[in-house]
Every structure is written in structure tokens, then in C-alpha cells.
Design an enzyme around this catalytic site. Structure first.
Site, PDB file in Angstrom:
ATOM      1  CB  SER A  32      -0.902   0.003   1.242  1.00  0.00           C
ATOM      2  OG  SER A  32      -0.112   0.086   2.397  1.00  0.00           O
ATOM      3  CD  GLU A  66      -2.448   4.105   2.702  1.00  0.00           C
ATOM      4  OE1 GLU A  66      -2.488   2.866   2.626  1.00  0.00           O
ATOM      5  OE2 GLU A  66      -2.985   4.841   1.842  1.00  0.00           O
ATOM      6  CB  CYS A  85      -1.872  -3.309  -7.501  1.00  0.00           C
ATOM      7  SG  CYS A  85      -0.864  -4.432  -8.437  1.00  0.00           S
ATOM      8  CD  GLU A  89      -5.464  -0.271  -4.486  1.00  0.00           C
ATOM      9  OE1 GLU A  89      -4.740   0.111  -3.561  1.00  0.00           O
ATOM     10  OE2 GLU A  89      -5.043  -0.918  -5.465  1.00  0.00           O
TER      11      GLU A  89
HETATM   12  P1  ADP Z   1      -1.820  -4.468   2.335  1.00  0.00           P
HETATM   13  O1  ADP Z   1      -2.750  -3.365   2.695  1.00  0.00           O
HETATM   14  O2  ADP Z   1      -1.931  -4.973   0.955  1.00  0.00           O
HETATM   15  O3  ADP Z   1      -1.721  -5.544   3.376  1.00  0.00           O
HETATM   16  P2  ADP Z   1       0.661  -3.422   3.290  1.00  0.00           P
HETATM   17  O4  ADP Z   1       1.437  -2.321   2.691  1.00  0.00           O
HETATM   18  O5  ADP Z   1       0.111  -3.237   4.653  1.00  0.00           O
HETATM   19  O6  ADP Z   1      -0.440  -3.744   2.231  1.00  0.00           O
HETATM   20  O7  ADP Z   1       1.505  -4.775   3.315  1.00  0.00           O
HETATM   21  C1  ADP Z   1       2.366  -5.205   2.302  1.00  0.00           C
HETATM   22  C2  ADP Z   1       3.618  -5.786   2.937  1.00  0.00           C
HETATM   23  O8  ADP Z   1       4.277  -4.756   3.662  1.00  0.00           O
HETATM   24  C3  ADP Z   1       3.352  -6.903   3.950  1.00  0.00           C
HETATM   25  O9  ADP Z   1       4.383  -7.872   3.843  1.00  0.00           O
HETATM   26  C4  ADP Z   1       3.418  -6.176   5.269  1.00  0.00           C
HETATM   27  O10 ADP Z   1       3.749  -7.004   6.360  1.00  0.00           O
HETATM   28  C5  ADP Z   1       4.529  -5.187   4.998  1.00  0.00           C
HETATM   29  N1  ADP Z   1       4.528  -4.005   5.882  1.00  0.00           N
HETATM   30  C6  ADP Z   1       3.482  -3.416   6.505  1.00  0.00           C
HETATM   31  N2  ADP Z   1       3.886  -2.357   7.255  1.00  0.00           N
HETATM   32  C7  ADP Z   1       5.235  -2.280   7.117  1.00  0.00           C
HETATM   33  C8  ADP Z   1       6.251  -1.407   7.636  1.00  0.00           C
HETATM   34  N3  ADP Z   1       5.978  -0.412   8.478  1.00  0.00           N
HETATM   35  N4  ADP Z   1       7.526  -1.612   7.257  1.00  0.00           N
HETATM   36  C9  ADP Z   1       7.835  -2.600   6.402  1.00  0.00           C
HETATM   37  N5  ADP Z   1       6.943  -3.465   5.887  1.00  0.00           N
HETATM   38  C10 ADP Z   1       5.651  -3.316   6.232  1.00  0.00           C
END
Ligand code: ADP
Length: 496
Positions: free
Chosen positions: A243, A245, A298, A395
Site C-alpha cells: 500500500s 501508506e 493493484c 482503491e
Molecule cells: P496491504 O494493505 O496490501 O496488506 P501493506 O502495505 O500493509 O499492504 O503490506 C504489504 C507488505 O508490507 C506486507 O508484507 C506487510 O507485512 C509489509 N509491511 C506493513 N507495514 C510495514 C512497515 N511499516 N515496514 C515494512 N513493511 C511493512
């Protein structure tokens, strides 16, 4: 056709790999902690998996660093490196049925999708990059003066790879392929929802003969294991899919160590149907474009722009196709749509559906949960959607389509581009000039003309604008894993 009570009788593949894979060894998390991975079709636990954190990432980086700084991988004949990647592909192929079953168990996608789409595409991507290993070379450059200048393309080093849950095996392949071909070593964190096939692939990589320490896997959560990868000074580059964020957090947290970054993020892709299109083909494209993988893509074509004169007839066609979509047990051969990945995503999607209704869009079909166990949602289509509504802007990452009406090309291009995203788009028309004109004017990394979701390992994929930077697949997909070194030699002869 939607089954109201879903009977799940899943295949039960044996789950053998549940620990961290570091330096060629299977190890519990240093903390001893584990987490549950859940079957989204039944909400039952499949297995407990090691919950990696800072200490495990540190050990994985040490192993990867050693493999890069003094191990054979970046130093061996490039052709031999390619051969080992190809060997891995053969092993994946030989276990395809079991891998497909694990993928479906962990992710919920229909078994036929795992077996005929995801894993074949993963093998294709790895084979493609296996073929690149001995074709990565620099240039000679005609500089001024009496010098000979050439470039070398060298591996960037130890790469941290953080992947999402929507295409677990495929994301492993997209990430490993170029990294391995370039001669990098890897510390990967699979998504906490879907760690199982990534771990199995690590076992196969070891069996293929890829040296220990080249591929290291640390399962765990984002803010702990993921953040530890991002912050670790021993990692040279981070490749992330997920994502926007999270990408922002990663960018901030990697600033201190100035890591190279590539991001493949979200989208709100316009799928554009002109009145002169082949409407049957466009209907199928619109249907697959939104519903493939339970809408968890995506590049989902989540904004369907339909030209005025065909709008009502076209809506009728896509609504009837959506109503006929078979939602149910992902292990059933007839099933086209399985559950969403987890409760968090399920709740998020349902709240988007509520917002669509509340803001005045018409729910033409779907909009409800299916059954009362597992995270199943009906294929959903909203009509009378206005550009400013939440469901047209954000999204959703679920099987929810927003249909928007348009008049002429000028208006269409402006509205299609009025989004922070720029991952993909599609244009359906029989007018070849218009097709290429719109393809040129849409600000997106991929534009499909009279097709949707066509992927090939040789064709680069990635985002404009907030959909990310860097490309995966194709020759461009190698670039983020390579440094360019310029070597200049004086050709002045020594005085005699
Ligand atoms: P989604 O909303 O598709 O789950 P995320 O961006 O939350 O997307 O997750 C995608 C990947 O990023 C996952 O492997 C998740 O564990 C990892 N992730 C989430 N937060 C962090 C962070 N702060 N730093 C590094 N990786 C992260």
C-alpha cells in the site's frame, strides 16, 4: 450463481516449512514467538509460523551479506547462475499441484487460478530472468581524450524484499528473478497473511543448489520484521509491493541509510469502453478486469468508463455476467471467486460498499456477504457513480466496480487522469487511431488495448504517479538490481 452456504472441503497439503530460513537453516524466531496463518475460506488456522523480528532480520542480513561479500553467488559464471535459476523453475513445475493447493489454502484464490495462472506466470518470470543472467553487460563509451571507457553492470548488493498477500508465489518470482539474475542476495519478508508458499519456494531453491545465504526468509509482521529490513544498514536496496501508506513509512525509515527503493503500489485504473468497441469482448474484459483474484489486484479496472450511447445496454451485460459468477469453495473446480483475504479487508470492502450506497450510487448487483463463514463477498457493481464519490476515488481492493458515464474523448482523458494513481488502464475501441491516442494520453505504466490483465515476463510493469516507481519484469526490471560502474583507462603509452 452464488452458493448461500459454502461447504468447504479443502485439499489438505502437508505444510512442511513454517520457520525462518536463514543461511540455509530452518530456525524458530529468536523470541520463540509464532503467529497463525488462517484459511480465509473457513477462518480456521492452517499452521503456526515463526514470527520473525529484529534479531531474526539481523541474522538473515548477516547471512545475505556474507553470501554477497564473500560467497560464490555474485562471483560464479553468470551462465551457471542462470542454470540454477532454471533448475528452481523445474522443481516448482514438478511440485505445481501441491504448491497450488498450499497457495489456495493460504490465500483463498480458486485452485484453478493458482494452478493455471499464478504458478505458470511465476515460473515464466523466473525462467525469463534465468535467461538474463548471462546477458547483463555494460558498454564501451567514446569519451574525449586518450582514454578507453567502459561500464560494468554490477549487482546492487543485499536486497530486502517485502511482498503482499494477493499473489504470494507470483510476487516471490517477480522479486527473486531479477535479483538472482543480477547476482544479488536476498532477505525477504512474505505477507503475514500468506507466508507458506514463499517458505516452500525457499526449500526448492536450496534443493536446486542455490547457495545457502543467497535467499533468506523472515516471516513476520510489517511494523516489526518489515521495519527491521527497511532500517537495517546492511541492506542496500528495498523492493516493496503493497500500500501507498506503507511505502511512505518505508521511504521515511530508509532515509538514514539512503537505500535504493522500488515501489509497486495501488491503483484506481480506468477501463474505458467506447461505443464502437466489440462489446462482448469488452464485457469479458470489464468483468475479469475487476473480479480477477476477488478484486484484489493493484491493477484492477475499478473505474469502468462507458460511453453514453451504449451505457445502459453495456451495464445490463456486465451485471448479468457478474450475477452468473460462481462464488464458493476455492477448491471446487467450478469456482470462479473465493473469499477475500481476511477480516480486515472484508470489513474495509463492506464499508466501501456502504459508502457507495450512502453517497447515492446505485448498487446494480451484489453488495452483500455470501454465507456466514469465510470472507466471501458478492461480485458488486455500482452504477450512477460520480467522480467525486469515495468508491470512484479510493482503491477498494475487492470485487466492487464503479461504472461512470462519459461523452467524448477530451472529457474522458481528463477524468481518467484525475486520480493520484497511474498503474494501468484499458481502452476498448475498433478505431485504431483513437486507441493509440488515448493510450498515449493516459498517465499510467501499462495500457491495454482491447484486452485486460495481459501479463508477460518480458513486458515491464509499474506505476506512474502515486502508483510507485521503478519497473518489474522485462529488461527494465533488472535496472533496480544493478549499479553501473564506469571504468576509465588512460591509453597514454609510458615514455620510453
Ligand atoms: P496491504 O494493505 O496490501 O496488506 P501493506 O502495505 O500493509 O499492504 O503490506 C504489504 C507488505 O508490507 C506486507 O508484507 C506487510 O507485512 C509489509 N509491511 C506493513 N507495514 C510495514 C512497515 N511499516 N515496514 C515494512 N513493511 C511493512
Amino acid at each position: 450463481m452464488i452458493q448461500s452456504t459454502i461447504q468447504i472441503k479443502s485439499a489438505t497439503p502437508t505444510i512442511r516449512q513454517t520457520e525462518c530460513f536463514i543461511g540455509g537453516h530452518w530456525l524458530p524466531a529468536r523470541s520463540g514467538k509464532t503467529f497463525e496463518t488462517i484459511n480465509p475460506a473457513t477462518e480456521e488456522m492452517i499452521a503456526r509460523v515463526a514470527e520473525g523480528d529484529v534479531a531474526d532480520v539481523d541474522a538473515a542480513v548477516k547471512a545475505a551479506r556474507e553470501a554477497f561479500d564473500s560467497g560464490p553467488w555474485p562471483r560464479m559464471n553468470a551462465r551457471d547462475r542462470g542454470r540454477l535459476i532454471l533448475k528452481l523453475c523445474d522443481l516448482i513445475e514438478s511440485e505445481i499441484d501441491e504448491l497450488a493447493a498450499i497457495e489456495t489454502l493460504d490465500n483463498g484464490k480458486p485452485l484453478s487460478d493458482s494452478r493455471t495462472i499464478d504458478i505458470p506466470l511465476a515460473i515464466e518470470a523466473l525462467r525469463y530472468y534465468g535467461g538474463w543472467a548471462d546477458k547483463i553487460h555494460g558498454q564501451t563509451i567514446p569519451v574525449s581524450g586518450n582514454y578507453f571507457t567502459y561500464t560494468r553492470r554490477e549487482p546492487v548488493g543485499v536486497v530486502g524484499q517485502i511482498i503482499p498477500w494477493n499473489f504470494p508465489i507470483l510476487m516471490v518470482a517477480w522479486k527473486w528473478g531479477p535479483a538472482l539474475a543480477a547476482g544479488c542476495t536476498i532477505v525477504m519478508k512474505p505477507a503475514e497473511q500468506t507466508p507458506l508458499t514463499c517458505l516452500r519456494l525457499a526449500r526448492l531453491a536450496q534443493k536446486a543448489g542455490i547457495p545457502d545465504g543467497v535467499i533468506n526468509i523472515v516471516p513476520g509482521f510489517g511494523p516489526t520484521a518489515g521495519a527491521a529490513i527497511v532500517k537495517h544498514p546492511g541492506i542496500d536496496k528495498v523492493a516493496f509491493t503493497g500500500s501507498g501508506e506503507t511505502a511512505q513509512v518505508i521511504m521515511r525509515q530508509s532515509a538514514d541509510s539512503l537505500k535504493r527503493l522500488t515501489f509497486e503500489l495501488g491503483g484506481k485504473s480506468p477501463n474505458i469502453v467506447f461505443a464502437d468497441a466489440d462489446l462482448d469482448a469488452a464485457t469479458r474484459g470489464a468483468h475479469v478486469g475487476i473480479h480477477l483474484n476477488q478484486g484484489q489486484c493493484c491493477c484492477a479496472g475499478s473505474r469502468l468508463f462507458v460511453q453514453d450511447s451504449i451505457h445502459d445496454a453495456f451495464v445490463e451485460k456486465i451485471v448479468s455476467m457478474s450475477k452468473a459468477r460462481r462464488v464458493g469453495n476455492p477448491f471446487d473446480a467450478q469456482t470462479e471467486q473465493g473469499p477475500q483475504i481476511d477480516k480486515v479487508q472484508f470489513d474495509k470492502i463492506m464499508s466501501f460498499i456502504d459508502s457507495g450506497r450512502a453517497q447515492g450510487a446505485t448498487c446494480a448487483t451484489g453488495g452483500k456477504r455470501v454465507g456466514n463463514r469465510g470472507f466471501f463477498i458478492e461480485p458488486t457493481i455500482f452504477t450512477n457513480v460520480q467522480d467525486e464519490m469515495t468508491i470512484a476515488r479510493e482503491e477498494i481492493f475487492g470485487p466492487v466496480l464503479s461504472v461512470l458515464r462519459f461523452g467524448d474523448t477530451e472529457e474522458l482523458v481528463q477524468r481518467a487522469n484525475a486520480t493520484p494513481f497511474g498503474l494501468a488502464a484499458a481502452v476498448w475501441t475498433r478505431d485504431i487511431a483513437r486507441a493509440h491516442d488515448v493510450a498515449r494520453r493516459i498517465r499510467a505504466g501499462t495500457v491495454w488495448i482491447n484486452c485486460y490483465d495481459v501479463f508477460d515476463a518480458a513486458a515491464p510493469f509499474g506505476g506512474f504517479k502515486s502508483s510507485g516507481f521503478g519497473r518489474e519484469l522485462g529488461e527494465r526490471g533488472l535496472d533496480p538490481y544493478l549499479e553501473t560502474k564506469t571504468v576509465t583507462v588512460s591509453l597514454d603509452l609510458p615514455r620510453e
